[in-house]
Design an enzyme around this catalytic site. Structure first.
Site, PDB file in Angstrom:
ATOM      1  N   GLU A  72      41.025  18.747  17.583  1.00  0.00           N
ATOM      2  CA  GLU A  72      40.399  19.779  16.760  1.00  0.00           C
ATOM      3  C   GLU A  72      40.932  21.160  17.094  1.00  0.00           C
ATOM      4  O   GLU A  72      41.107  22.003  16.216  1.00  0.00           O
ATOM      5  CB  GLU A  72      38.870  19.763  16.971  1.00  0.00           C
ATOM      6  CG  GLU A  72      38.097  20.635  15.986  1.00  0.00           C
ATOM      7  CD  GLU A  72      37.762  22.030  16.505  1.00  0.00           C
ATOM      8  OE1 GLU A  72      37.138  22.793  15.762  1.00  0.00           O
ATOM      9  OE2 GLU A  72      38.130  22.371  17.660  1.00  0.00           O
ATOM     10  N   HIS A 115      36.581  28.577  25.400  1.00  0.00           N
ATOM     11  CA  HIS A 115      38.047  28.556  25.550  1.00  0.00           C
ATOM     12  C   HIS A 115      38.543  29.150  26.870  1.00  0.00           C
ATOM     13  O   HIS A 115      39.697  29.547  26.966  1.00  0.00           O
ATOM     14  CB  HIS A 115      38.732  29.299  24.382  1.00  0.00           C
ATOM     15  CG  HIS A 115      38.598  28.598  23.060  1.00  0.00           C
ATOM     16  ND1 HIS A 115      39.300  28.982  21.938  1.00  0.00           N
ATOM     17  CD2 HIS A 115      37.838  27.550  22.669  1.00  0.00           C
ATOM     18  CE1 HIS A 115      38.976  28.198  20.925  1.00  0.00           C
ATOM     19  NE2 HIS A 115      38.091  27.329  21.340  1.00  0.00           N
ATOM     20  N   HIS A 125      33.800  17.148  18.502  1.00  0.00           N
ATOM     21  CA  HIS A 125      35.176  16.805  18.870  1.00  0.00           C
ATOM     22  C   HIS A 125      35.318  16.464  20.350  1.00  0.00           C
ATOM     23  O   HIS A 125      34.668  17.039  21.211  1.00  0.00           O
ATOM     24  CB  HIS A 125      36.184  17.851  18.420  1.00  0.00           C
ATOM     25  CG  HIS A 125      36.067  19.213  19.038  1.00  0.00           C
ATOM     26  ND1 HIS A 125      36.675  19.542  20.210  1.00  0.00           N
ATOM     27  CD2 HIS A 125      35.412  20.330  18.623  1.00  0.00           C
ATOM     28  CE1 HIS A 125      36.418  20.816  20.496  1.00  0.00           C
ATOM     29  NE2 HIS A 125      35.647  21.315  19.555  1.00  0.00           N
TER      30      HIS A 125
END
Lengths: 501, 501
Positions: free
Chosen positions: A346, A453, A300
């Site tokens: 995504e 993240h 992605h």
């Protein structure tokens, strides 16, 4: 990689598949590595596919464009949240680069989304003393009121403890789950810990909480919060929700253990853009004999907004693009087409509803008439660390194809999985759900969830040798599949074998 | 620990002493460890001081209050910037705790300071694409205008390169020095790299720059910026100045290498409080025979505002307090007084001018009449990792005291330094400059500068075993000095020996 909320909902039983795959005896591995001759009469071991060997070894020696791709893309465009200008500019750059690299049919396919935009955000302990907290709003969670929110923190050591709290017991409070993610090679600790992030806001709100905090779903101990998507309840995230860095979660736990009542102030200026769009970037290496048959490689293009999406999923893109480029440069091309798709949007995937989409879904809809001739699909979305396991479709697990594949991959340190791939990811998930066989090259995730993240997802985290090993595994296996005429579709009614034997 | 700007100015020649100390043959070490009998006639090796052995071994086994001290202090009060409420509350807590622990004369001595307060701050690359940057304003640097600053970044690979830029060449630009700190055990890499942080704002401003950026003076690769003090030029930091995290500095360097002109926007809402105060917390373990003779142990109570000051300098405090508490609990007390001082306002130290002070200076002024009976002084301010080297005053380097000390310390993995202590730190610096002999227990700084001055300076970074080893070394050596009648003042005219022999 994101928690595949789509998958959590739609395919609950498969959720733990990622964590429960590896267990194979040394003897079985050795048997594969040696590719023993069939019983009846000894004959010489067949050589592995020579082109695949060459591609593998070139990639492993660093003759591939993976690092260059991820370096230039993440440097030029930085973070690429779904629907952002950066995502769109990166897509345009990628499509142009595909053309320069000699791929065919390079193009962009847009689809509408509601984009979530992080705003200014901040948090402090305000009692017993004033202390800044490192937080990150969870994806798609609503803003606080402009003046912020303030309340007493109620600490739950596990998500189950929160779910056991009586109705109304959190009225006016801020609920916090402090369960710690366990580090594992296969990422199983993520699947367990992420449930609180996905469903915590809903469970907290149902009990009256005004906000939700979760200890970062990550294995590091840095003052960096791990963001990530959280689940809609009736079309929205019900309360402002944040991840706290691990040391900040520790601090609140310690203050509570000292007998202190901890009050916290939270602010988020997050917002939504309802008429945004995202896009998939698609490029082919057209097959020489059966161009309509497609081996689909996905990763992605979007990323979370805090880092530059280097390992999530810049390296996934880099790995599949570099592998496909090596295959493209083989003068006689493989028999079948190798298609690379850089998926958009995504990270913030929600269950598909009218007006809600994500790249993997958009692709499976736009290409639905082609899916019958998609012969195999996979994606790379667990960073840049080494591949340690390969899982093949049930139809070929005991075939000559598998034996050849293992002769190519075992020298890279890749073990055969005793099971076919479980959930293969959000990007190719809808395509696989539509019946396309999948393979998986599982990466060592021991280090991935330290960075995942967070603002720390930057280029310097990439280990180039391991990145090259990934390209080597992908190039060899994809060449083998694309240059074959193997039918990877499992026979209906044939259960997958329990283990390779 | 801060760059001891005071020292950089006043004692330039000693600046590198920290980095140039260790080189001793294995034979010399073995000789010390074994404490060989004098030549003339063999006699049994003297046993080391038994109380010191007991204190050392108790501390090493974890029977000491160091971790409890740093855990409770950093949890309750979090960051403790000089002049803040948190610093003041932590000082009151420490003074009360000293009394509970049985120390004598526990009290607080306040002194006026101008406090620097970090405000909201942010930075973005605005061209060629919009990317957030992780920055931290350097201590005492002025705010930007309320609307921020914007300019083209001029990258200098070293501070020398900036100093070589012609007058006026940075007019309207933002100067950035990207030299990388080298990791070393003795912290020498810090001394070299910190010059750009200390003097960069002045040199940049002199050439017309509107702001100054420096690659974080730190050895990590996280999206966390290392703040730190920078030097006044004519009574103020001349331009808004910031540290960039290492990955952010990399990103700007890569964009520049791609031929891009990088423009950056900077904002800082920093401010000054001119009528603030800080304080030293003082407590004694009164000596049984010569209470007026003082062995002074220092560490600093203030911390940078981004973390909770766990390793800078929560552990320094914890080490000296825990060592002194072990000594206090010996029923017969040492002959001399052991004094613990938790200094305020260490991090933002500037050269002393009228109205400018810091804890170390304030102590040396307030206690000037006592300094003649301060027999020895040292401080702990390099985190919590193990002590690997001891340096003693020149007067005792070849004495029975040194041999006894080494018999106590070598089993902890501590080597003798071939030289007396160089600069011992900002807290006891002014006291030592006034003629008080110093010792140094040097800590392994390999890991220290990954965390130093960042938000990551939190309790979880402490290795408890290494913390205990520090307490063991301090308790043993301080007991030995305080229970002795050794005169540590060097004989005038006696040059320090080149190496222990």
């Amino acid at each position: 990689m994101h928690p595949t909320l789509h998958a959590l909902i739609a395919r609950d039983g498969r959720r733990r598949a990622l964590g429960a795959v590896l267990s194979l005896s040394a003897a079985a591995i050795a048997a594969y590595a040696a590719a023993p001759a069939p019983k009846p009469a000894p004959k010489p071991a067949e050589p592995p596919d020579l082109v695949a060997v060459q591609l593998r070894d070139a990639a492993l020696a660093g003759h591939n464009i993976a690092y260059e791709w991820v370096s230039e893309l993440t440097s030029r465009f930085g973070p690429r949240p779904a629907g952002s200008t950066n995502e769109q500019q990166a897509a345009a750059w990628a499509a142009a680069r595909f053309k320069e690299l000699g791929f065919e049919s390079a193009h962009i396919e847009s689809f509408p989304i509601t984009a979530w935009v992080r705003g200014t955000e901040s948090a402090q302990i305000i009692s017993p003393s004033v202390q800044p907290l490192v937080i990150a709003a969870l994806g798609e969670s609503p803003p606080t009121p402009p003046t912020g929110l303030e309340g007493e923190v109620v600490v739950f050591p596990s998500f189950d403890a929160l779910k056991a709290a009586p109705a109304g017991s959190l009225e006016g409070k801020i609920a916090m789950v402090t369960r710690r993610m366990v580090r594992t090679q296969d990422g199983a600790g993520y699947g367990e810990a992420v449930l609180a992030r996905a469903d915590g806001p809903g469970e907290a709100a149902r009990r009256g909480a005004i906000a939700f905090l979760v200890r970062s779903v990550g294995t590091d101990s840095h003052r960096l919060a791990h963001t990530g998507a959280t689940r809609y309840v009736e079309g929205r995230v019900p309360v402002p929700s944040f991840a706290l860095s691990n040391p900040d979660a520790d601090q609140i736990e310690r203050l509570t253990a000292l007998g202190q009542t901890v009050r916290v102030r939270l602010f988020s200026g997050a917002s939504y853009v309802h008429d945004a769009h995202s896009q998939n970037v698609i490029a082919d290496v057209r097959g020489r004999e059966r161009p309509e048959e497609i081996v689909l490689l996905g990763a992605h293009l979007d990323s979370w907004d805090q880092g530059t999406g280097a390992i999530d999923d810049g390296t996934g893109m880099a790995i599949i693009v570099a592998a496909a480029k090596l295959i493209r440069d083989v003068p006689h091309r493989p028999r079948r087409t190798v298609r690379v798709v850089l998926f958009g949007s995504e990270e913030v995937t929600q269950p598909v509803e009218p007006g809600v989409a994500f790249g993997g879904h958009a692709y499976s809809v736009a290409h639905r008439t082609e899916l019958a001739t998609h012969v195999l699909a996979s994606e790379s979305d667990t960073g840049a660390d080494r591949v340690y396991r390969v899982a093949l479709p049930p139809s070929v697990m005991q075939s000559e194809f598998a034996r050849t594949a293992l002769r190519l991959l075992v020298p890279l340190g890749v073990l055969p999985s005793p099971r076919p791939p479980g959930e293969v990811g959000t990007d190719v998930g809808p395509t696989v759900e539509a019946g396309v066989p999948a393979f998986a090259l599982s990466q060592d995730a021991s280090r991935y969830f330290e960075i995942h993240h967070t603002p720390d997802d930057t280029l310097d985290k990439i280990d180039r040798q391991q990145l090259d090993q990934n390209v080597a595994a992908w190039a060899a296996l994809v060449w083998l599949a694309a240059d074959s005429d193997v039918d990877f579709r499992a026979q209906a009614g044939t259960p997958p074998p329990q283990a390779l034997r």
